[in-house]
Design an enzyme around this catalytic site. Structure first.
Site, mmCIF file in Angstrom:
data_model
loop_
_atom_site.group_PDB
_atom_site.id
_atom_site.type_symbol
_atom_site.label_atom_id
_atom_site.label_comp_id
_atom_site.label_asym_id
_atom_site.label_seq_id
_atom_site.Cartn_x
_atom_site.Cartn_y
_atom_site.Cartn_z
ATOM 1 N N CYS A 86 0.598 -1.235 0.092
ATOM 2 C CA CYS A 86 0.036 0.185 -0.009
ATOM 3 C C CYS A 86 1.341 0.770 0.229
ATOM 4 C CB CYS A 86 -0.811 -0.494 1.377
ATOM 5 S SG CYS A 86 -2.625 0.632 0.772
ATOM 6 N N HIS A 190 -3.310 -4.728 1.509
ATOM 7 C CA HIS A 190 -2.712 -5.036 3.605
ATOM 8 C C HIS A 190 -3.036 -6.545 3.572
ATOM 9 C CE1 HIS A 190 -2.605 -1.082 5.119
ATOM 10 N NE2 HIS A 190 -2.397 -0.356 4.097
ATOM 11 N N GLU A 192 -1.658 -7.988 6.026
ATOM 12 C CA GLU A 192 -1.473 -7.665 7.686
ATOM 13 C C GLU A 192 -2.798 -7.771 8.339
ATOM 14 O OE1 GLU A 192 -0.880 -5.297 6.276
ATOM 15 O OE2 GLU A 192 -1.797 -4.038 7.306
#
Ligand code: GLN
Length: 213
Positions: A86, A190, A192
């Site tokens: 990102c 993302h 995560e």
């Protein structure tokens, strides 16, 4: 546990953004993880994760130390790779459509793509989605290549142009959302947020690391 007794040293750029989540994922994959806030902390590392967050904030915080230039110097020196997600992708890109508040600030660069910041819309347009990972890049261990990665797009950049030497390694609705070139791996999303390990595992493989997870 690291595979083959190899424990690679991976830093996480820790100026702003999703730092601890990336550190945790790298640890799960067997890396020796440290946080990077100064150029000197790049010494001895095999790679670096540049997390998502806000590219303008990261660029401003890094500027007084020349930290983004130092990251580029490590990349140019070889034996060092960077995974950017990102905001990290934005800072690695050679070209940004309407850089806005990033204009005049150092970036890392080195990845021959054109990105458009916030191309998927603002915070309220954030979404989770399954992305399709390229089989030849992601098939490893017990994860079948056809398994889609569940990830999050948060004020994500759109990858508008992919240079000739850049490989598309994941797509969403036919559009490139993760790319790789040399020792750079970068994604608009993302991983995560959902804890999907595919991108980190792939990054470690580009460094010559096999993870056991
Ligand atoms: N839109 C943000 C930027 O320009 C990136 C968003 C993110 O990293 N989640 O930096």
């Amino acid at each position: 546990m690291p595979f083959d007794g190899v424990k690679h040293r991976i830093g996480v750029l820790a100026l702003q953004g999703a730092v601890s989540e990336h550190a945790d994922m790298l640890s799960v994959l067997g890396a020796d993880v440290s946080l990077v806030r100064t150029p000197a902390q790049l010494d001895g590392l095999d790679g670096l994760v540049m997390p998502g967050g806000e590219s303008t904030a990261i660029a401003r915080l890094a500027a007084p130390m020349g930290l983004l230039r130092a990251i580029r110097a490590r990349l140019d020196g070889g034996d060092f790779g960077v995974l950017g997600t990102c905001a990290g992708l934005i800072l690695l890109s050679d070209d940004i459509a309407e850089p806005g508040a990033l204009a005049g600030f150092d970036r890392v660069g080195g990845l021959d793509v054109l990105v458009e910041r916030n191309g998927y819309g603002g915070q309220l347009a954030s979404f989770e989605a399954d992305v399709e990972c390229a089989a030849e890049d992601f098939e490893v261990g017990t994860i079948p290549a056809s398994t889609p990665s569940r990830v999050a797009f948060i004020r994500a950049p759109i990858i508008r142009r992919v240079g000739a030497g850049v490989r598309v390694v994941a797509t969403h609705q036919g559009n490139p959302v993760a790319v790789a070139s040399g020792r750079i791996v970068a994604a608009a999303y993302h991983p995560e947020i959902t804890g999907d390990l595919a991108l980190h595992r792939y990054f470690l493989r580009t460094l010559g690391v096999s993870s056991s997870v």
